[in-house]
Design a protein around this motif. Structure first.
Motif: not given
Length: 231
Positions: A220-231
């Motif tokens: 789940h953490l991988r799919l949230l992609r916390l290292d990428q800005e949400f746009r």
């Protein structure tokens, strides 16, 4: 077409009944429903208005997006996780139930008590509950969700994650608040279908609330992609 007065009086007395075209004219003139003449008064019910099929919206919503196939988004329980809207260090873990009724697909859930306490809000179940309607979109599904009698809501979009697990959906959630309000207004989100596995459902119910990053399932953490800005 004009209606003869003598003939009209025969309609009123019940000695004769108008042809369909004449009946239509009479109803249009008096702005009444033809059922008044065709059905017993005590059996008449107020006509239900289907908002999404209202003439003004006809062709823009209607039956196409409302029909959400079970294969696209199955009924049952879902576990979801997303970054918290109110605490940048926490994640919201929740449980919702999706069901079909009267041709529509609905979602229902409860806000975590801890999150409401942090905002100084009531934790009464009636105030924690939220409900919404799910509709089909070109690349997934969307849900409009609201609390009881609320003037604000959230918008969710999800598409199925098919690379590894077929029971996961990824997307985002937004809330209808002013930009001046502190905290996030939009963030990525992951849904996991639990179906009717009550062991998993009860486990999720016990864990629901604000959790730390370490408690978020790795995939789940991988799919949230916390290292990428949400746009």
């Amino acid at each position: 077409m004009r209606i003869n007065r003598t003939q009209f009086n025969r309609y009123l007395s019940g000695d004769s009944f108008p042809r369909p075209d004449i009946l239509s004219q009479i109803c249009q003139f008096f702005d009444v429903d033809a059922r008044i003449l065709l059905e017993p008064i005590n059996e008449l019910k107020a006509r239900e208005i289907d908002l999404l099929n209202h003439p003004i919206l006809s062709g823009f919503f209607g039956s196409e997006p409302v029909h959400v196939d079970e294969r696209l988004f199955p009924s049952g329980f879902y576990r979801f996780v997303r970054p918290s809207f109110i605490d940048d260090t926490k994640f919201a873990l929740g449980l919702v139930h999706v069901k079909r009724a009267s041709g529509y697909t609905f979602v229902r859930g409860f806000e975590p008590r801890e999150a409401l306490r942090m905002q100084g809000l009531s934790t009464h179940p009636q105030h924690r509950e939220y409900r919404g309607m799910i509709m089909r979109q070109e690349e997934g599904i969307m849900a409009i969700v609201s609390h009881r009698n609320s003037m604000s809501c959230s918008f969710n979009f999800l598409s199925q994650e098919t690379s590894f697990q077929s029971n996961l959906w990824e997307g985002y959630a937004t809330r209808t608040t002013r930009e001046k309000v502190s905290g996030r207004r939009a963030t990525r989100m992951v849904y996991e279908h639990l179906g009717h596995d009550m062991a998993k459902v009860m486990q999720c119910a016990r864990q629901s609330g604000l959790i730390s990053r370490e408690d978020v399932p790795p995939f789940h953490l991988r799919l949230l992609r916390l290292d990428q800005e949400f746009r």
